[in-house]
Design an enzyme around this catalytic site. Structure first.
Site, PDB file in Angstrom:
ATOM      1  CD  GLU A 195      72.339  55.902  37.819  1.00  0.00           C
ATOM      2  OE1 GLU A 195      71.205  55.463  37.786  1.00  0.00           O
ATOM      3  OE2 GLU A 195      73.114  55.507  36.562  1.00  0.00           O
ATOM      4  CE  LYS A 218      69.067  48.520  32.559  1.00  0.00           C
ATOM      5  NZ  LYS A 218      68.897  49.794  32.967  1.00  0.00           N
TER       6      LYS A 218
END
Length: 447
Positions: A243, A198
């Site tokens: 987040e 990723k």
């Protein structure tokens, strides 16, 4: 610092401050960390730490612990966030030229579970009193906006119209849209070689606002519209992040991990309940779930050495925000003693940052590819932002959905996307515009 560091914390009358913390966001230089109606705001500055490089978190930790070690603390409230407090913002990259910082304010107003308090901090030798602290707060507030400018919407109220920044323009940042999409394609090609799993790629745009940027108004708009996010303001860095990198209270640490995004505008014209649409498209997407699982594994593996117990959601949930839906998971851990003491939040940040949610995996490979493809110094974007107190408590989010106010008329906005095998450059570009939307709206810029 030759004088003794001293603090006084006293309760405030909550009935006189029924609007929550947003009503205190009246100064462009305010320090801010709020969610819903709670959190901390700070005014003034009595001390500052700065650093760059790979040891910035540990150096800041040492500085803060030394500062509070012999502090004279009077605290009649005794909650997380009372007593000595510092607000902080750290560069994303250890190679960044951006200066990471901790700032100790002169005055802090806090709200938690409906309880309000006021802390005055000083290195002077004068006596600290409740009357003096209240007078100091009044002095800071009188230098800000009028109360008529401050929103007072209760939870769930209908939003007032968006502000309008007449004549505002947007400009290309470090890469054009075409060049950034080419970078995404190059990242996908690298992933398909097996070099990494990723990659998170960010881009920037620059807003010019001829009428001037009102940071206090931006923060109030974000705090009211994005109540489920943590609205932050530190030294010109402003935003509302969904987040949580790490929250520490006593021996309990918590985090909120996001990976997997769906623009709510994509649901227009869809039949059925919008949340059903989000669950079908996000939770039903192999790509989105794979990206989310990478982020969860990244955080839990890095937090495990500091924990004696940990739990996370078996299945991610859908986090609904005004602009997007996310796949989200909450992680909770009981911290273990390491070398005789519970790790501080800055020590945990040093171990956790950067997570796969904002960098990629493996970290070293992803970090090198970010530097190659982005053509951008992220500065504080995607770095830790938040606060800590003398007892070791703190809340540190990831500086997402934010911007840096570069001068009174110029704001640099940042947004990024997780790239995995199967990512499409056009879709990732559209996702960045969805993530720019909170800041653009708060600046009064329609897009």
């Amino acid at each position: 610092m030759t004088s003794t560091f001293r603090t006084l914390t006293v309760p405030l009358d909550g009935n006189a401050t029924a609007g929550g913390l947003p009503q205190f966001l009246v100064r462009d230089d305010v320090l801010c960390w709020t969610r819903r109606e709670a959190g901390l705001v700070g005014f003034g500055e009595i001390a500052r730490f700065t650093a760059t490089g790979p040891e910035r978190f540990l150096e800041a930790d040492i500085w803060w612990r030394h500062l509070v070690l012999e502090a004279d603390i009077t605290d009649s409230v005794e909650l997380p966030g009372t007593g000595p407090v510092a607000f902080g913002s750290f560069a994303f990259s250890k190679k960044s030229a951006h200066v990471s910082r901790l700032i100790v304010p002169e005055i802090v107003v806090g709200v938690r579970d409906g309880r309000y308090w006021l802390t005055q901090l000083t290195v002077d030798d004068g006596e600290l009193t409740e009357v003096g602290a209240l007078a100091a707060l009044a002095g800071w507030l009188s230098g800000g906006s009028t109360s008529d400018d401050v929103p007072a919407e209760p939870a769930g109220a209908v939003m007032r119209p968006l502000p309008s920044a007449d004549g505002a323009t947007l400009h290309t940042g470090s890469l054009s849209e075409e060049d950034w999409m080419a970078a995404v394609a190059a990242g996908v090609a690298e992933i398909r070689t097996g070099a990494l799993e990723k990659l998170v790629l960010a881009r920037d745009i620059v807003a010019t606002v001829p009428s001037g940027v009102n940071a206090a108004q931006v923060l109030r708009e974000l705090a009211v519209r994005y109540r489920e996010c943590w609205t932050y303001g530190v030294d010109g860095l402003v935003g509302a992040t969904p987040e949580m990198l790490i929250q520490v209270e006593g021996r309990t640490a918590q985090a909120r991990v996001l990976a997997g995004t769906l623009d709510r505008r994509d649901a227009h014209g869809e039949s059925g309940i919008p949340m059903d649409y989000a669950e079908r498209v996000l939770a039903g997407s192999e790509k989105q779930r794979h990206e989310h699982e990478i982020a969860i594994q990244s955080l839990t593996s890095q937090l495990a050495p500091f924990s004696e117990a940990m739990n996370a959601h078996d299945e991610p949930f859908i986090l609904e925000l005004p602009n997007v839906w996310h796949l989200a998971s909450d992680v909770k851990a009981e911290l273990a003693e390491v070398e005789g003491h519970v790790p501080t939040c800055l020590a945990l940040i040093n171990a956790l940052h950067p997570t796969a949610a904002v960098c990629g995996t493996p970290t070293l490979v992803a970090g090198a590819l970010i530097r190659k493809l982005e053509h951008l110094d992220r500065g504080p974007y995607a770095g830790p932002v938040g606060w800590l107190d003398a007892a070791g408590n703190g809340e540190w989010g990831i500086a997402l959905r934010g911007a840096v106010i570069e001068d009174p008329h110029t704001v640099r906005l940042y947004a990024g996307c997780g790239i995995v095998d199967g990512s499409q450059p056009e879709a990732e570009l559209a996702e960045t515009w969805a993530k720019f939307r909170p800041m653009l709206e708060s600046l009064g810029i329609s897009n």
